[in-house]
Motif scaffolding. Structure first.
Motif, short mmCIF file in Angstrom:
data_model
loop_
_atom_site.label_atom_id
_atom_site.label_comp_id
_atom_site.label_asym_id
_atom_site.label_seq_id
_atom_site.Cartn_x
_atom_site.Cartn_y
_atom_site.Cartn_z
N GLY A 1 80.02 21.59 67.52
CA GLY A 1 79.26 22.28 68.55
C GLY A 1 78.13 21.44 69.11
O GLY A 1 77.73 21.62 70.27
N GLY A 2 77.61 20.51 68.31
CA GLY A 2 76.54 19.64 68.77
C GLY A 2 76.97 18.70 69.89
O GLY A 2 76.13 18.11 70.57
N ILE A 3 78.28 18.57 70.08
CA ILE A 3 78.83 17.79 71.20
C ILE A 3 79.42 18.73 72.25
O ILE A 3 79.02 18.73 73.40
N HIS A 4 80.35 19.57 71.82
CA HIS A 4 81.03 20.48 72.76
C HIS A 4 80.06 21.47 73.41
O HIS A 4 80.26 21.88 74.55
N GLY A 5 79.02 21.87 72.66
CA GLY A 5 78.12 22.91 73.15
C GLY A 5 76.90 22.43 73.89
O GLY A 5 76.02 23.23 74.23
N HIS A 6 76.81 21.13 74.14
CA HIS A 6 75.63 20.61 74.85
C HIS A 6 75.57 21.19 76.25
O HIS A 6 76.60 21.26 76.96
N PRO A 7 74.41 21.64 76.71
CA PRO A 7 74.32 22.31 78.02
C PRO A 7 74.69 21.42 79.20
O PRO A 7 75.01 21.93 80.27
N MET A 8 74.68 20.10 78.99
CA MET A 8 75.04 19.18 80.08
C MET A 8 76.47 18.65 79.93
O MET A 8 76.87 17.75 80.67
N GLY A 9 77.22 19.18 78.96
CA GLY A 9 78.59 18.75 78.76
C GLY A 9 78.76 17.85 77.55
O GLY A 9 77.79 17.36 76.96
N ALA A 10 80.03 17.63 77.19
CA ALA A 10 80.34 16.86 75.98
C ALA A 10 79.83 15.43 76.05
O ALA A 10 79.36 14.87 75.05
N GLY A 11 79.94 14.82 77.22
CA GLY A 11 79.45 13.44 77.36
C GLY A 11 77.97 13.34 77.06
O GLY A 11 77.52 12.41 76.37
N ALA A 12 77.21 14.30 77.54
CA ALA A 12 75.77 14.33 77.25
C ALA A 12 75.53 14.63 75.78
O ALA A 12 74.55 14.14 75.20
N GLY A 13 76.43 15.41 75.17
CA GLY A 13 76.29 15.70 73.74
C GLY A 13 76.40 14.44 72.90
O GLY A 13 75.63 14.23 71.97
#
Length: 315
Positions: free
Chosen positions: A268-280
């Motif tokens: 979730g720390g990647i998939h759930g980032h508010p700016m998208g997975a790349g930003a995660g």
């Protein structure tokens, strides 16, 4: 050991460690370990950043492959099947391999980067496990998730003798062996057995993990894996996981001896980032940059928007 646990009148006993005589170096140990994992992922330095796709989402193979593409483009080094995902009717392992490996290959062709994907090949039947292994190898894959407690010592021995894959060990079920302080086995003893048998990467939870294990236990586990049994070559890659999003990076770095020889796995720390997975992924890398430079996350986030967004959501 089993006989000791069965002795009448014993109300508590715990195996704390196992002394290994030099003759036991005959066991194969890791085939790839830390150096081989870095080579296969093309990560010469720094932590290896990883992610996971949860089976509870119920994704079909093609849908899983679409998420894999997103994660590759986001810049991860490693992706894995969840340990609970074997070969369900909605996503048989054969179909998952056929859908995912072309995405991995396409990303390599475009970027030169080979993202390691670990398929769940575990089975109580060693022949089925090897069939799964062979399908991954035939498709050009280089890694597998192994539920070590489920396949057992014999299954792991059988696999390691024949394996061409980097073996990512998931210890699900370990908690029942260790959680009561007066019974069972310390990780220090437990991990030695699996290292002898040949695991290359070992999941060990992390700082402020989502499960019961205290941070102190994780730190001990990390240092246990970092301690050679007979040589540096028998050290598996520690996998820091279970609710990691970057906010734990500084403390992880400081408490594990300021090493970067680890895999840092975020779901979730990647998939759930508010700016998208790349930003995660970027936010996690920024957190590790801050750790290396001895800068607290709040300060580093002032000039790094992705990290700032992570702190605002989870910090």
């Amino acid at each position: 050991i089993n006989g000791v646990f069965a002795v009448r009148g014993v109300t508590g006993i715990r195996v704390m460690d196992i002394d290994l005589p030099p003759a036991w170096s005959c066991h194969p140990g890791p085939q790839f370990g830390i150096a081989g994992s870095r080579r296969l992922m093309g990560v010469a330095s720094g932590p290896m950043i990883a992610s996971i796709i949860k089976p509870s989402l119920g994704l079909l193979p093609e849908e899983t492959a679409a998420v894999v593409r997103q994660l590759c483009e986001a810049g991860v080094d490693f992706i894995k099947d969840d340990e609970k995902l074997m070969s369900p009717g909605y996503s048989p392992i054969e179909d998952r391999i056929k859908a995912i490996m072309p995405v991995i290959d396409d990303h390599r062709q475009k970027t030169g980067k080979t993202v390691m994907y670990a398929f769940g090949i575990s089975s109580a039947d060693p022949d089925v496990m090897m069939r799964n292994h062979d399908m991954v190898v035939a498709a050009g894959g280089n890694a597998a998730v192994v539920n070590i407690n489920s396949v057992g010592y014999g299954g792991m021995t059988f696999l390691r003798k024949r394996s061409a894959l980097c073996l990512h060990a998931h210890r699900n079920g370990w908690d029942i062996l260790t959680r009561h302080p007066g019974l069972g086995m310390e990780f220090k003893a437990y991990q030695k057995i699996w290292r002898l048998l040949g695991v290359d990467q070992f999941q060990i939870n992390g700082i402020r993990a989502k499960y019961w294990e205290p941070d102190e236990s994780f730190v001990r586990s990390f240092h246990d894996l970092a301690t050679p049994l007979f040589s540096d070559a028998d050290r598996p890659l520690p996998v820091v996981c279970s609710g990691q999003w970057g906010g734990q990076a500084v403390e992880t770095y400081q408490r594990t001896g300021r090493t970067l020889d680890l895999m840092y796995l975020g779901g979730g720390g990647i998939h759930g980032h508010p700016m998208g997975a790349g930003a995660g992924v970027t936010a996690i890398r920024q957190a590790w940059e801050a750790a290396e430079q001895d800068i607290d996350l709040a300060t580093y986030a002032r000039t790094h928007a992705e990290l700032a967004a992570s702190l605002a959501k989870w910090g």
